[in-house]
Design a protein around this motif. Structure first.
Motif, PDB file in Angstrom:
ATOM      1  N   CYS A  13      -2.596  35.684  -9.920  1.00  0.00           N
ATOM      2  CA  CYS A  13      -3.430  36.769 -10.437  1.00  0.00           C
ATOM      3  C   CYS A  13      -3.577  36.702 -11.954  1.00  0.00           C
ATOM      4  O   CYS A  13      -4.635  37.031 -12.500  1.00  0.00           O
TER       5      CYS A  13
ATOM      6  N   TYR B 273      -7.750  39.552 -14.796  1.00  0.00           N
ATOM      7  CA  TYR B 273      -6.756  39.548 -13.723  1.00  0.00           C
ATOM      8  C   TYR B 273      -7.452  39.275 -12.393  1.00  0.00           C
ATOM      9  O   TYR B 273      -8.438  39.917 -12.054  1.00  0.00           O
ATOM     10  N   LYS B 274      -6.954  38.323 -11.629  1.00  0.00           N
ATOM     11  CA  LYS B 274      -7.595  37.929 -10.369  1.00  0.00           C
ATOM     12  C   LYS B 274      -7.073  38.793  -9.224  1.00  0.00           C
ATOM     13  O   LYS B 274      -6.241  38.387  -8.423  1.00  0.00           O
ATOM     14  N   GLY B 275      -7.570  40.018  -9.156  1.00  0.00           N
ATOM     15  CA  GLY B 275      -7.144  40.948  -8.130  1.00  0.00           C
ATOM     16  C   GLY B 275      -7.229  42.365  -8.656  1.00  0.00           C
ATOM     17  O   GLY B 275      -7.739  42.601  -9.764  1.00  0.00           O
ATOM     18  N   GLU B 276      -6.738  43.313  -7.872  1.00  0.00           N
ATOM     19  CA  GLU B 276      -6.723  44.705  -8.315  1.00  0.00           C
ATOM     20  C   GLU B 276      -5.458  44.974  -9.121  1.00  0.00           C
ATOM     21  O   GLU B 276      -4.356  44.671  -8.663  1.00  0.00           O
ATOM     22  N   PHE B 277      -5.623  45.540 -10.293  1.00  0.00           N
ATOM     23  CA  PHE B 277      -4.472  45.825 -11.147  1.00  0.00           C
ATOM     24  C   PHE B 277      -4.444  47.302 -11.506  1.00  0.00           C
ATOM     25  O   PHE B 277      -5.411  47.840 -12.042  1.00  0.00           O
ATOM     26  N   ILE B 278      -3.322  47.951 -11.187  1.00  0.00           N
ATOM     27  CA  ILE B 278      -3.088  49.345 -11.556  1.00  0.00           C
ATOM     28  C   ILE B 278      -1.840  49.377 -12.436  1.00  0.00           C
ATOM     29  O   ILE B 278      -0.753  48.977 -12.008  1.00  0.00           O
TER      30      ILE B 278
ATOM     31  N   GLN C 225      -7.801  43.675 -17.136  1.00  0.00           N
ATOM     32  CA  GLN C 225      -8.183  43.800 -15.734  1.00  0.00           C
ATOM     33  C   GLN C 225      -9.351  42.883 -15.372  1.00  0.00           C
ATOM     34  O   GLN C 225      -9.414  42.359 -14.259  1.00  0.00           O
ATOM     35  N   ASP C 226     -10.250  42.661 -16.310  1.00  0.00           N
ATOM     36  CA  ASP C 226     -11.373  41.747 -16.069  1.00  0.00           C
ATOM     37  C   ASP C 226     -10.888  40.312 -15.864  1.00  0.00           C
ATOM     38  O   ASP C 226     -11.513  39.533 -15.131  1.00  0.00           O
TER      39      ASP C 226
ATOM     40  N   LEU D 255       0.708  47.248  -7.323  1.00  0.00           N
ATOM     41  CA  LEU D 255       0.581  46.642  -6.003  1.00  0.00           C
ATOM     42  C   LEU D 255       1.600  45.526  -5.776  1.00  0.00           C
ATOM     43  O   LEU D 255       2.018  45.289  -4.641  1.00  0.00           O
TER      44      LEU D 255
END
Length: 296
Positions: free
Chosen positions: A145, A220-225, A217-218, A181
């Motif tokens: 990610c 990052y390869k995936g959803e980042f919280i 976040q742009d 996550l």
């Protein structure tokens, strides 16, 4: 007015423990330069410096040669260079500074793994004794990610290959880099990597988005919280719980760390676990400091 003998191609970075070292730029920029979290060398295009220019920089310090004890080879991961070229540079450094105690550099696990054991042994015997390795995470999914270009397996391979020839390593994990996550697997597998490699030094930093969280976040390869402070402490506690180190010198004292932890693992593991637990349950009593956005 004081005149520094050489002019650096900036920005210039070095580990905190190299504050009193002579820095010699062997390469400019980073050979990988794709990591989602890192902005250190994004303003540079990677290239190897001419050997003549490197030697001229070394010679510029001949008037101060007796006072040079440590040399750090910059920029990002000079080990991408051929072993023959590195050996000539190391020989020049050792020949120029008679009181030299160590030579160190940044290194990536993959570039360590690409060197043969014989090559690494040659580099060690030529004076390269300490490697700074940004592991970031021991979890392969997190590494994917953040576009690190490494896996759980390649990290262990590179570190153990260099350790086998005598090189010490100083490794770094980023607290929070997997987000909410992936926080559990990031903590547990990062501990597993350290357990499998038993580095001389280990440290943690807290994820800091220098250009803003949206920019990170742009990339990052995936959803980042993003983790909040409480969740960062919980992740750190899980990481520490799974560590099984024998005599690794551990530091979590960079300016971005709200909770300062120092000790030797495993001797001081229980003490540090208690410090984290206090920060979780009673943060007002844990002597926390404000999180900042300093670089590393």
């Amino acid at each position: 007015m004081y005149h520094y003998p050489i002019n650096y191609d900036e920005p210039l970075f070095r580990p905190p423990s190299e504050a009193r070292s002579l820095i010699i730029q062997v390469t400019l920029g980073c050979s990988w330069n794709k990591c989602s979290f890192c902005e250190m060398y994004t303003s540079k295009r990677f290239k190897a410096r001419k050997e003549e220019d490197i030697f001229n920089d070394i010679d510029a310090f001949i008037p101060y040669q007796d006072s040079v004890r440590k040399v750090f080879l910059a920029d990002g991961d000079p080990l991408v260079l051929s072993t023959e070229r590195l050996l000539r540079i190391l020989a020049k450094v050792k020949a120029t500074f008679p009181n030299l105690q160590r030579i160190s550099t940044y290194a990536s696990p993959s570039n360590l793994a690409r060197k043969s054991s014989e090559e690494l042994k040659e580099l060690y015997e030529a004076g390269l004794t300490l490697l700074y390795v940004g592991i970031e995470s021991g979890d392969s999914k997190v590494l994917e990610c953040i576009q690190k270009g490494e896996t759980f397996e390649t990290t262990i391979e590179g570190l153990n290959k260099s350790k086998a020839v005598g090189m010490n390593s100083s490794v770094m994990i980023i607290n929070g880099v997997g987000g909410k996550l992936l926080t559990k697997q990031h903590a547990i597998n990062s501990a597993k990597v350290l357990n499998e490699t038993q580095p001389k030094y280990a440290s943690t930093l807290v994820l800091t988005a220098h250009k803003g969280m949206a920019h990170f976040q742009d990339r990052y390869k995936g959803e980042f919280i993003e983790l909040n402070q409480f969740e960062l402490f919980k992740e750190m506690h899980l990481f520490m719980h799974h560590l099984d180190l024998e005599e690794t010198i551990f530091r979590s004292d960079h300016a971005c760390n709200s909770l300062v932890l120092k000790g030797v693992l495993g001797r001081d593991k229980d003490k540090m676990m208690s410090q984290i637990e206090l920060a979780i349950s009673h943060p007002e009593l844990a002597n926390l400091r404000m999180k900042c956005n300093s670089g590393y």
